[in-house]
Design an enzyme around this catalytic site. Structure first.
Site, PDB file in Angstrom:
ATOM      1  CD  GLU A  37      -2.642   1.300   2.572  1.00 28.10           C
ATOM      2  OE1 GLU A  37      -3.069   0.262   3.093  1.00 28.10           O
ATOM      3  OE2 GLU A  37      -2.846   2.430   3.057  1.00 28.10           O
ATOM      4  CB  CYS A  61      -9.028   2.162   7.423  1.00 28.12           C
ATOM      5  SG  CYS A  61     -10.457   1.097   7.482  1.00 28.12           S
TER       6      CYS A  61
HETATM    7  S1  SF4 Z   1     -11.622  -1.268   4.745  1.00 33.64           S
HETATM    8 FE1  SF4 Z   1      -9.845  -0.433   5.814  1.00 33.64          FE
HETATM    9  S2  SF4 Z   1      -8.671  -2.248   6.525  1.00 33.64           S
HETATM   10 FE2  SF4 Z   1     -10.114  -2.917   4.935  1.00 33.64          FE
HETATM   11  S3  SF4 Z   1      -8.955  -2.863   3.027  1.00 33.64           S
HETATM   12 FE3  SF4 Z   1     -10.029  -0.900   3.208  1.00 33.64          FE
HETATM   13  S4  SF4 Z   1      -8.568   0.422   4.200  1.00 33.64           S
HETATM   14 FE4  SF4 Z   1      -7.823  -1.648   4.505  1.00 33.64          FE
END
Ligand code: SF4
Length: 283
Positions: free
Chosen positions: A123, A187
């Site tokens: 990422e 997130c």
């Molecule tokens: S929801 Fe959050 S933890 Fe899940 S893939 Fe997306 S960014 Fe990553």
């Protein structure tokens, strides 16, 4: 059972996209690297005929469609694979897409971009490609020795970083530059899962953490439980359970990483109930 055990929004979306294709037209369909860090899901997809491919192994004469996983990819790689005649199916998590977009915006507006995250994580490699030539990556665990920053600095964050790491970075940067623009791209899914797991640890004798041994967020959960002095076992499937772990245990907690499918979690729950437990609602 933790309410937040298992797939997060982004992983569920990517898996749904991939299995949907598997049902319809899987001929020549590949994922760019393993779609998630879970060997059992990868095994199921292989049975369906959808295999992971490394960038260097893409054979244009065999690939009809390539699926990008939740972490996203660098923009030059995206441009490259988009120009080669096969279909590109982008399953990058929308939250990661947003972080990429912010990195690009900051660079375009003359900010030096600092990316808070793990340098080698896919990422972060993707984010770097959007962030301009003077971007730097800062690992949240490393003491910050930031020197020679431009007067305008922008910050974006790998989605799974803890908010404390962002606070530490920000308190260092504001002492060094005139203007800081921060996009908090963390997130909440990971933080909420960790918080819930921490609370469960105070109420159980044994914690079982389910997920791939190669899954960073599952390992993070297991480490958290162990650090709270709860008997903790990290397993990939129900076959990893051992009856002796539950001797003398009154309550057992189960949680799972963001890449662990529901069918594996339910199987583990059922086996633990068979070993000697009963869920609180008696089922
Ligand atoms: S929801 Fe959050 S933890 Fe899940 S893939 Fe997306 S960014 Fe990553």
């Amino acid at each position: 059972m933790a309410k937040r055990a298992g797939f997060c929004f982004g992983v569920k979306r990517a898996i749904d996209i991939t299995f949907d294709i598997a049902e319809k037209d899987k001929e020549g369909v590949f994922t760019l690297g393993p779609i998630i860090h879970n060997p059992q899901v990868i095994g199921r997809l292989k049975k369906e005929g959808i295999l992971p491919l490394d960038v260097g192994d893409i054979d244009d004469s065999k690939v009809r469609a390539l699926i990008i996983r939740t972490h996203g990819i660098p923009c030059d790689l995206y441009d490259n694979i988009s120009s080669r005649g096969f279909r590109v199916i982008d399953a990058t998590c929308p939250f990661v897409k947003k972080a990429q977009e912010y990195a690009r915006l900051l660079a375009e507006n003359g900010y030096q971009v600092i990316i808070l995250g793990e340098k080698e994580h896919p990422e972060v490699k993707g984010l770097v490609s959007y962030a301009g030539s003077d971007a730097i990556v800062v690992d949240g665990d490393v003491p910050l020795k930031l020197k020679g920053l431009k007067s305008k600095v922008g910050i974006v964050v790998q989605t799974t970083q803890p908010v404390d790491a962002l606070k530490r970075l920000l308190s260092t940067v504001i002492e060094k530059v005139k203007e800081v623009k921060v996009y908090n791209t963390i997130c909440s899914s990971t933080a909420l899962r960790l918080k819930e797991t921490q609370q469960m640890c105070g109420r159980v004798d044994v914690m079982v953490v389910v997920g791939g041994k190669n899954s960073a967020n599952t390992t993070q959960l297991a480490n958290l439980c162990a650090s709270l002095n709860v008997r903790t076992y990290h397993i990939e499937t129900a076959d990893g359970l051992d009856d002796s772990w539950f001797e003398g245990a009154g309550r057992v907690g189960i949680t799972a990483g963001a890449s662990t499918p529901d069918w594996i979690i339910r199987d583990v729950e059922k086996r633990i109930q068979d070993i000697g437990g009963k869920s609180p609602n008696g089922k």
